[in-house]
Design an enzyme around this catalytic site. Structure first.
Site, PDB file in Angstrom:
ATOM      1  N   ARG A  53       0.895  -1.180   0.000  1.00 24.94           N
ATOM      2  CA  ARG A  53       0.000   0.000   0.000  1.00 24.94           C
ATOM      3  C   ARG A  53       0.921   1.214   0.000  1.00 24.94           C
ATOM      4  O   ARG A  53       1.601   1.495   0.989  1.00 24.94           O
ATOM      5  CB  ARG A  53      -0.922   0.004   1.213  1.00 24.94           C
ATOM      6  CG  ARG A  53      -1.681   1.318   1.318  1.00 24.94           C
ATOM      7  CD  ARG A  53      -2.834   1.274   2.283  1.00 24.94           C
ATOM      8  NE  ARG A  53      -3.982   0.622   1.683  1.00 24.94           N
ATOM      9  CZ  ARG A  53      -5.239   0.750   2.118  1.00 24.94           C
ATOM     10  NH1 ARG A  53      -5.503   1.499   3.162  1.00 24.94           N
ATOM     11  NH2 ARG A  53      -6.230   0.128   1.517  1.00 24.94           N
TER      12      ARG A  53
ATOM     13  N   HIS B  69      -6.975   0.726  -6.924  1.00 28.05           N
ATOM     14  CA  HIS B  69      -7.308  -0.086  -5.743  1.00 28.05           C
ATOM     15  C   HIS B  69      -7.989  -1.374  -6.227  1.00 28.05           C
ATOM     16  O   HIS B  69      -9.175  -1.606  -5.970  1.00 28.05           O
ATOM     17  CB  HIS B  69      -8.224   0.714  -4.806  1.00 28.05           C
ATOM     18  CG  HIS B  69      -8.313   0.154  -3.420  1.00 28.05           C
ATOM     19  ND1 HIS B  69      -7.563  -0.923  -2.988  1.00 28.05           N
ATOM     20  CD2 HIS B  69      -9.066   0.525  -2.342  1.00 28.05           C
ATOM     21  CE1 HIS B  69      -7.855  -1.177  -1.724  1.00 28.05           C
ATOM     22  NE2 HIS B  69      -8.761  -0.324  -1.312  1.00 28.05           N
TER      23      HIS B  69
ATOM     24  N   GLN C 253     -10.104  -3.878  -3.925  1.00 30.86           N
ATOM     25  CA  GLN C 253     -11.450  -3.447  -3.560  1.00 30.86           C
ATOM     26  C   GLN C 253     -12.445  -3.815  -4.657  1.00 30.86           C
ATOM     27  O   GLN C 253     -13.577  -4.199  -4.377  1.00 30.86           O
ATOM     28  CB  GLN C 253     -11.453  -1.932  -3.323  1.00 30.86           C
ATOM     29  CG  GLN C 253     -12.801  -1.403  -2.885  1.00 30.86           C
ATOM     30  CD  GLN C 253     -13.207  -1.886  -1.502  1.00 30.86           C
ATOM     31  OE1 GLN C 253     -12.429  -1.783  -0.565  1.00 30.86           O
ATOM     32  NE2 GLN C 253     -14.423  -2.426  -1.361  1.00 30.86           N
TER      33      GLN C 253
ATOM     34  N   ASP D 171     -16.856   7.544  -3.036  1.00 25.16           N
ATOM     35  CA  ASP D 171     -15.688   7.382  -2.167  1.00 25.16           C
ATOM     36  C   ASP D 171     -15.401   8.748  -1.545  1.00 25.16           C
ATOM     37  O   ASP D 171     -15.990   9.757  -1.956  1.00 25.16           O
ATOM     38  CB  ASP D 171     -14.497   6.894  -3.035  1.00 25.16           C
ATOM     39  CG  ASP D 171     -13.254   6.567  -2.212  1.00 25.16           C
ATOM     40  OD1 ASP D 171     -13.347   6.412  -0.984  1.00 25.16           O
ATOM     41  OD2 ASP D 171     -12.164   6.470  -2.820  1.00 25.16           O
TER      42      ASP D 171
ATOM     43  N   CYS E 289     -16.339   1.946  -0.613  1.00 21.95           N
ATOM     44  CA  CYS E 289     -15.235   1.078  -0.177  1.00 21.95           C
ATOM     45  C   CYS E 289     -14.916   1.253   1.302  1.00 21.95           C
ATOM     46  O   CYS E 289     -14.297   0.381   1.905  1.00 21.95           O
ATOM     47  CB  CYS E 289     -13.995   1.331  -1.023  1.00 21.95           C
ATOM     48  SG  CYS E 289     -13.290   2.983  -0.818  1.00 21.95           S
TER      49      CYS E 289
ATOM     50  N   ARG F 199     -13.874  -8.476   1.040  1.00 23.17           N
ATOM     51  CA  ARG F 199     -12.428  -8.277   0.885  1.00 23.17           C
ATOM     52  C   ARG F 199     -11.700  -9.551   1.318  1.00 23.17           C
ATOM     53  O   ARG F 199     -10.736  -9.985   0.674  1.00 23.17           O
ATOM     54  CB  ARG F 199     -11.943  -7.092   1.742  1.00 23.17           C
ATOM     55  CG  ARG F 199     -12.442  -5.729   1.302  1.00 23.17           C
ATOM     56  CD  ARG F 199     -11.846  -5.301  -0.020  1.00 23.17           C
ATOM     57  NE  ARG F 199     -10.402  -5.252  -0.009  1.00 23.17           N
ATOM     58  CZ  ARG F 199      -9.665  -4.224   0.421  1.00 23.17           C
ATOM     59  NH1 ARG F 199     -10.259  -3.138   0.853  1.00 23.17           N
ATOM     60  NH2 ARG F 199      -8.340  -4.266   0.377  1.00 23.17           N
TER      61      ARG F 199
HETATM   62  N1  NVA Z   1      -9.625   6.873  -2.205  1.00 26.61           N
HETATM   63  C1  NVA Z   1      -9.368   6.429  -0.858  1.00 26.61           C
HETATM   64  C2  NVA Z   1      -9.644   4.961  -0.718  1.00 26.61           C
HETATM   65  C3  NVA Z   1      -9.461   4.428   0.694  1.00 26.61           C
HETATM   66  C4  NVA Z   1      -9.695   2.963   0.785  1.00 26.61           C
HETATM   67  C5  NVA Z   1      -7.935   6.756  -0.488  1.00 26.61           C
HETATM   68  O1  NVA Z   1      -7.045   6.558  -1.327  1.00 26.61           O
HETATM   69  O2  NVA Z   1      -7.699   7.218   0.623  1.00 26.61           O
HETATM   70  N1   CP Z   2     -11.451   0.040   1.649  1.00 27.96           N
HETATM   71  C1   CP Z   2     -10.215  -0.041   2.170  1.00 27.96           C
HETATM   72  O1   CP Z   2      -9.236  -0.319   1.467  1.00 27.96           O
HETATM   73  O2   CP Z   2     -10.151   0.178   3.508  1.00 27.96           O
HETATM   74  P1   CP Z   2      -8.833   0.359   4.375  1.00 27.96           P
HETATM   75  O3   CP Z   2      -8.210   1.670   3.999  1.00 27.96           O
HETATM   76  O4   CP Z   2      -9.343   0.355   5.795  1.00 27.96           O
HETATM   77  O5   CP Z   2      -7.885  -0.778   4.112  1.00 27.96           O
END
Ligand code: NVA
Ligand code: CP
Length: 304
Positions: free
Chosen positions: A105, A132, A135, A220, A260, A288
Site C-alpha cells: 500500500r 485499488h 477493492q 468514495d 469502499c 475483501r
Molecule cells: N480513495 C481512498 C480509498 C481508501 C480505501 C484513499 O485513497 O484514501
Molecule cells: N477500503 C479499504 O481499502 O479500507 P482500508 O483503507 O481500511 O484498508
C-alpha cells in the site's frame, strides 16, 4: 525461475480469470461459513508494506493468511530501512527471497511497478494513488452474489476521479458494464488517455444525470489519503456531488449503493443512504476477505 504473476491493476488478469476468481471467492466464503478447515498456504508467508493507514486491507489479508494456514508480516516504512532510503529495488530483491507473496500500500503506483519488476514473488497492490484493484474484486463479488451478471449494467460513479474511480474504469472494461462518472471540473479521472479506457466511460457534470436509471451507484471520500491539506477546498468543490436520497431516486428502484469505506456521512454520502436498505458496504467489506483469499490462492498456485 519463472516470472511471478502480479496484481497491480485489474488489467493484470483477463476477464475469464477475474470471473473464475470471483466465483472461487464465493466458494471460499461458503466453505468458511460451513466451518470447513482449508489450509492451502501452510508455511507460506505474506509480507505487507503499508505506507498509509488501513483497517480493512490489513485485517482481511492477515485473516486470510491465518485461515489459510500461513502467516503474514506487517511492515511500515517507519521501522524498516525503506524509510531510511534503502532502494525499492533492493527491498524487493530481499523481501521476495524470504516471503512468498507481497502486498504493497503505497503513495506512488510507479513504486509498485518498480518493486514488482525486481520481485521473485507475486506483488499485490493493496492501494496506490492510481488504483485499488483488491477493492474491485470485493465489489464485483458483492454484485455477482446479489444481482448476478454485471455485463450490460450501468454503474454511476459520483465524486472524485481517484484511485477507486480508476479501478472502476478498469472493471468496466473487464466485466463489461457501462460507467458514468460525475466529477466536479478539475477532478476527472487521470487515466482516460490510457488505451481502452475512454471508450467505456461517459463523463457527466450532473450527478443526477449520471445516476439516471443506474443499477449501481458508487462513491468514495472527497479527500483521499495524502490529500488531507486539500480537504477544505475539496469540500467546496464537491458540494452538490453527495450521494443522497435524491440521487438514489434517479437510479433504478432496485439499485445498490457501494462505498469502499471509510465513509464520511454528510459529505460524499448522506447518513440516510449509508444506513439505508440499498447500501451493501458491509457485504463489500466482508468480501475483501473472501476475494483476497481467492487472489492469494490464484497467485500462489503452480502455473500449468
Ligand atoms: N480513495 C481512498 C480509498 C481508501 C480505501 C484513499 O485513497 O484514501
Ligand atoms: N477500503 C479499504 O481499502 O479500507 P482500508 O483503507 O481500511 O484498508
Amino acid at each position: 525461475m519463472s516470472t511471478p504473476r502480479h496484481f497491480l491493476t485489474l488489467l493484470d488478469l483477463d476477464p475469464a480469470q477475474l470471473l473464475r476468481l470471483i466465483r472461487r471467492a464465493g466458494e471460499l466464503k461458503a466453505m468458511q461459513r460451513r466451518g470447513e478447515l482449508y489450509e492451502p498456504l501452510k508455511n507460506r508467508v505474506l509480507g505487507m508494506v503499508f505506507e498509509k493507514s488501513s483497517t480493512r486491507t490489513r485485517v482481511s489479508f492477515e485473516t486470510a493468511m491465518i485461515q489459510f494456514g500461513g502467516g503474514s508480516i506487517f511492515l511500515s516504512p517507519r521501522d524498516t530501512q525503506l524509510g531510511r532510503g534503502e532502494p525499492v529495488e533492493d527491498t524487493a530483491r530481499v523481501l521476495s527471497r524470504m516471503v512468498d507473496v507481497i502486498m504493497l500500500r503505497t503513495y506512488s503506483h510507479e513504486m509498485q511497478q518498480r518493486f514488482a519488476a525486481h520481485s521473485r514473488a507475486p506483488v499485490i497492490n493493496g492501494l496506490s494513488d492510481l488504483h485499488h484493484p483488491c477493492q474491485l474484486l470485493a465489489d464485483m463479488q458483492t454484485w455477482y452474489e446479489l444481482r448476478g451478471d454485471m455485463r450490460g449494467k450501468t454503474v454511476a460513479w459520483i465524486g472524485d476521479g481517484n484511485n477507486m474511480c480508476h479501478s472502476y474504469i478498469h472493471a468496466a472494461r473487464q466485466f463489461g458494464f457501462h460507467l458514468r462518472i460525475a466529477c466536479p471540473e478539475g477532478y476527472d479521472p487521470t487515466i482516460l488517455d490510457e488505451p481502452g479506457n475512454a471508450a467505456v466511460v461517459r463523463l457527466e457534470r450532473d450527478p443526477l444525470a449520471a445516476a439516471d436509471g443506474a443499477d449501481l451507484v458508487v462513491t468514495d471520500v472527497w479527500a483521499s489519503m495524502g490529500q488531507e491539506e486539500e480537504a477544505r477546498q475539496r469540500q467546496q468543490a464537491f458540494a452538490g456531488f453527495q450521494v443522497n436520497a435524491a440521487v438514489m431516486r434517479r437510479a433504478r428502484p432496485d439499485a445498490l449503493f457501494m462505498h469502499c469505506l471509510p465513509a464520511h456521512r454528510g459529505e460524499e454520502v448522506s447518513a440516510e443512504v449509508m444506513d439505508g436498505p440499498q447500501c451493501v458496504a458491509w457485504e463489500e467489506a466482508e468480501n475483501r476477505l473472501h476475494a483476497q483469499k481467492a487472489l492469494l490462492e490464484f497467485l500462489l498456485e503452480k502455473p500449468g
